[in-house]
Each structure stands twice: as structure tokens, then as C-alpha cells.
Design a protein around this motif. Structure first.
Motif, PDB file in Angstrom:
ATOM      1  N   ARG A 270     -41.820  75.634  90.828  1.00  0.00           N
ATOM      2  CA  ARG A 270     -42.569  74.295  91.336  1.00  0.00           C
ATOM      3  C   ARG A 270     -41.700  73.134  91.397  1.00  0.00           C
ATOM      4  N   SER A 271     -41.491  72.454  92.751  1.00  0.00           N
ATOM      5  CA  SER A 271     -40.694  71.324  93.014  1.00  0.00           C
ATOM      6  C   SER A 271     -41.566  69.981  92.453  1.00  0.00           C
ATOM      7  N   PRO A 272     -40.672  68.964  92.191  1.00  0.00           N
ATOM      8  CA  PRO A 272     -41.216  67.726  91.848  1.00  0.00           C
ATOM      9  C   PRO A 272     -41.708  66.911  92.787  1.00  0.00           C
ATOM     10  N   PHE A 273     -42.871  67.255  93.718  1.00  0.00           N
ATOM     11  CA  PHE A 273     -43.436  66.607  94.675  1.00  0.00           C
ATOM     12  C   PHE A 273     -44.781  67.124  95.230  1.00  0.00           C
ATOM     13  N   GLN A 274     -45.674  66.516  96.032  1.00  0.00           N
ATOM     14  CA  GLN A 274     -46.934  66.925  96.243  1.00  0.00           C
ATOM     15  C   GLN A 274     -46.873  66.739  97.785  1.00  0.00           C
ATOM     16  N   VAL A 275     -47.712  67.269  98.498  1.00  0.00           N
ATOM     17  CA  VAL A 275     -48.066  67.240  99.953  1.00  0.00           C
ATOM     18  C   VAL A 275     -49.554  66.797 100.046  1.00  0.00           C
ATOM     19  N   LEU A 276     -49.701  65.903 101.199  1.00  0.00           N
ATOM     20  CA  LEU A 276     -51.196  65.864 101.752  1.00  0.00           C
ATOM     21  C   LEU A 276     -51.247  66.039 102.921  1.00  0.00           C
ATOM     22  N   ILE A 277     -52.103  66.980 103.678  1.00  0.00           N
ATOM     23  CA  ILE A 277     -52.207  67.031 105.008  1.00  0.00           C
ATOM     24  C   ILE A 277     -53.823  66.817 105.497  1.00  0.00           C
ATOM     25  N   PHE A 278     -53.736  66.207 107.030  1.00  0.00           N
ATOM     26  CA  PHE A 278     -54.998  66.083 107.376  1.00  0.00           C
ATOM     27  C   PHE A 278     -54.916  66.927 108.797  1.00  0.00           C
TER      28      PHE A 278
ATOM     29  N   GLY B 112     -48.451  71.335  96.073  1.00  0.00           N
ATOM     30  CA  GLY B 112     -46.926  71.088  95.706  1.00  0.00           C
ATOM     31  C   GLY B 112     -45.969  71.926  96.331  1.00  0.00           C
ATOM     32  N   GLY B 113     -44.775  71.327  96.389  1.00  0.00           N
ATOM     33  CA  GLY B 113     -43.639  72.301  96.791  1.00  0.00           C
ATOM     34  C   GLY B 113     -43.080  73.283  96.090  1.00  0.00           C
ATOM     35  N   GLU B 114     -42.481  74.207  96.531  1.00  0.00           N
ATOM     36  CA  GLU B 114     -41.883  75.234  95.762  1.00  0.00           C
ATOM     37  C   GLU B 114     -40.423  75.571  95.835  1.00  0.00           C
ATOM     38  N   ASP B 115     -39.834  75.581  94.906  1.00  0.00           N
ATOM     39  CA  ASP B 115     -38.145  76.030  95.233  1.00  0.00           C
ATOM     40  C   ASP B 115     -37.381  74.987  96.040  1.00  0.00           C
ATOM     41  N   THR B 116     -36.929  75.268  96.957  1.00  0.00           N
ATOM     42  CA  THR B 116     -36.195  74.389  97.684  1.00  0.00           C
ATOM     43  C   THR B 116     -36.651  73.930  98.925  1.00  0.00           C
ATOM     44  N   GLU B 117     -37.973  74.079  99.016  1.00  0.00           N
ATOM     45  CA  GLU B 117     -38.818  73.551 100.298  1.00  0.00           C
ATOM     46  C   GLU B 117     -38.675  72.055 100.266  1.00  0.00           C
ATOM     47  N   THR B 118     -38.671  71.624 101.962  1.00  0.00           N
ATOM     48  CA  THR B 118     -38.771  70.391 102.205  1.00  0.00           C
ATOM     49  C   THR B 118     -40.235  69.861 102.148  1.00  0.00           C
ATOM     50  N   PRO B 119     -40.387  68.681 102.173  1.00  0.00           N
ATOM     51  CA  PRO B 119     -41.824  68.408 102.134  1.00  0.00           C
ATOM     52  C   PRO B 119     -42.626  68.847 103.384  1.00  0.00           C
ATOM     53  N   LEU B 120     -41.974  68.777 104.638  1.00  0.00           N
ATOM     54  CA  LEU B 120     -42.541  69.368 105.951  1.00  0.00           C
ATOM     55  C   LEU B 120     -42.892  70.856 105.451  1.00  0.00           C
ATOM     56  N   GLN B 121     -41.964  71.714 105.265  1.00  0.00           N
ATOM     57  CA  GLN B 121     -42.092  73.232 104.951  1.00  0.00           C
ATOM     58  C   GLN B 121     -43.199  73.409 103.811  1.00  0.00           C
ATOM     59  N   ALA B 122     -43.484  72.632 103.022  1.00  0.00           N
ATOM     60  CA  ALA B 122     -44.580  72.660 102.000  1.00  0.00           C
ATOM     61  C   ALA B 122     -45.958  72.474 102.381  1.00  0.00           C
ATOM     62  N   ALA B 123     -45.714  71.432 103.322  1.00  0.00           N
ATOM     63  CA  ALA B 123     -46.968  71.008 104.246  1.00  0.00           C
ATOM     64  C   ALA B 123     -47.458  72.193 105.208  1.00  0.00           C
ATOM     65  N   GLN B 124     -46.293  72.946 105.708  1.00  0.00           N
ATOM     66  CA  GLN B 124     -46.723  74.019 106.641  1.00  0.00           C
ATOM     67  C   GLN B 124     -47.358  74.984 105.782  1.00  0.00           C
ATOM     68  N   ARG B 125     -46.690  75.331 104.500  1.00  0.00           N
ATOM     69  CA  ARG B 125     -47.041  76.446 103.903  1.00  0.00           C
ATOM     70  C   ARG B 125     -48.489  76.371 103.211  1.00  0.00           C
ATOM     71  N   GLU B 126     -48.781  75.080 102.694  1.00  0.00           N
ATOM     72  CA  GLU B 126     -49.939  74.741 101.983  1.00  0.00           C
ATOM     73  C   GLU B 126     -51.202  74.964 103.310  1.00  0.00           C
ATOM     74  N   SER B 127     -50.842  74.169 104.492  1.00  0.00           N
ATOM     75  CA  SER B 127     -51.911  74.184 105.496  1.00  0.00           C
ATOM     76  C   SER B 127     -52.173  75.831 105.827  1.00  0.00           C
TER      77      SER B 127
END
Length: 155
Positions: free
Chosen positions: A3-11, A39-54
Motif C-alpha cells: 500500500r502506497s501512502p496516498f489516496q485517489v478520488l475519481i468522479f 489507495g495507491g499500490e506499490d510504485t503506482e502514480t496517482p493517475l495509475q491508481a485512479a485508473q486501476r481503482e476506476s
């Protein structure tokens, strides 16, 4: 995965003619309304985390047009992961916000949400629980209405 130390929020949003609709999601057990969040995982960027979570929470393809928002908040680590996962000195983590433009209303819900609704900005701002969600959707709505002729997507 770590788990990376950031969150993402997507609309997710639809922009057809003069109508703008936003998808908001009802959190399963808790019952409140929010955007897609995770949340982000491993070495994801915030955009990559947003795409995965979406993809995981609503079946949204990473090929869709994602928009990075300036809206940013911090969240207490204990509220996000239950404890001091990243050390005793890491009290808060950032939450990065995004919009994602869709062409159709159909979404595939994960187990995290009991339902979703497509609503206009006024309805969304009344239904959303968290101030960070209200701020992000305000910015997204303003960007769409004010800058509809500009190309500000990330992909």
C-alpha cells in the motif's frame, strides 16, 4: 502488493450537449455517497491508481479520458488504513482527485458500493458526504462548464 501512502478520488462524468451528469456511489455498509476512492499500490502514480481503482470499482477502462484536478486534501492515516502503516511520523496522506469522461451510463459495481446514481452537480453536492468530494466535484464541474473548448485530459 504494498500500500502506497496516498489516496485517489475519481468522479466519472458524462457531458452531452448542455447536460453534465456525475456518477456518485453509495458506500455499501456505511450508506453514504462518494466518488470512487482508493489507495495507491506499490510504485503506482496517482493517475495509475485512479485508473486501476476506476476499473476495479466501476468497470471503467483506463483508455477513457482522465482529468487531473487541482483539488487536494490530506487524510489521517488511521482513518485510511487503521494505523501508522508508514511509520509513527506519517500522520496524514494526500488524496489526489480526478475526473473521467465516459460516453455511456452503464457501470459495473464492485462489492464496495451498493448502487450508483447519475446526477447533476446540484444534486451531487447535496448528496456527497465528504467535503473533499464536494470540493473536487465543484472544480470538475467548473472546468467542464468553463473550459469545454480546452483539451485538459491526461490521456
Amino acid at each position: 502488493m504494498g500500500r502506497s501512502p496516498f489516496q485517489v478520488l475519481i468522479f466519472p462524468y458524462l457531458h452531452k450537449s448542455d447536460e453534465i451528469l456525475f456518477a456518485i456511489f453509495q458506500r455499501g455498509k456505511e450508506g453514504y455517497w462518494q466518488g470512487i476512492a482508493g489507495g495507491g499500490e506499490d510504485t503506482e502514480t496517482p493517475l495509475q491508481a485512479a485508473q486501476r481503482e476506476s476499473w476495479e470499482e466501476a468497470g471503467i477502462s483506463s483508455e477513457c479520458k482522465f482529468v487531473s484536478l487541482d483539488s487536494l486534501t490530506t487524510m489521517p492515516v488511521e482513518h485510511v488504513v487503521g494505523g501508522f502503516l508508514w511509520g509513527e511520523d506519517k500522520y496524514v496522506i494526500p488524496e489526489y482527485s480526478f475526473g473521467v469522461e465516459l460516453q455511456e451510463r452503464h457501470l459495473q459495481l464492485s462489492h464496495e458500493h451498493s448502487q450508483y446514481n447519475w446526477v447533476n452537480y446540484d444534486a451531487a453536492s447535496k448528496m456527497l458526504k465528504w467535503d473533499s468530494n464536494k470540493n473536487a466535484i465543484w472544480e470538475l464541474n467548473k472546468r467542464i462548464t468553463k473550459d469545454s473548448d480546452k483539451n485538459w485530459a491526461l490521456n
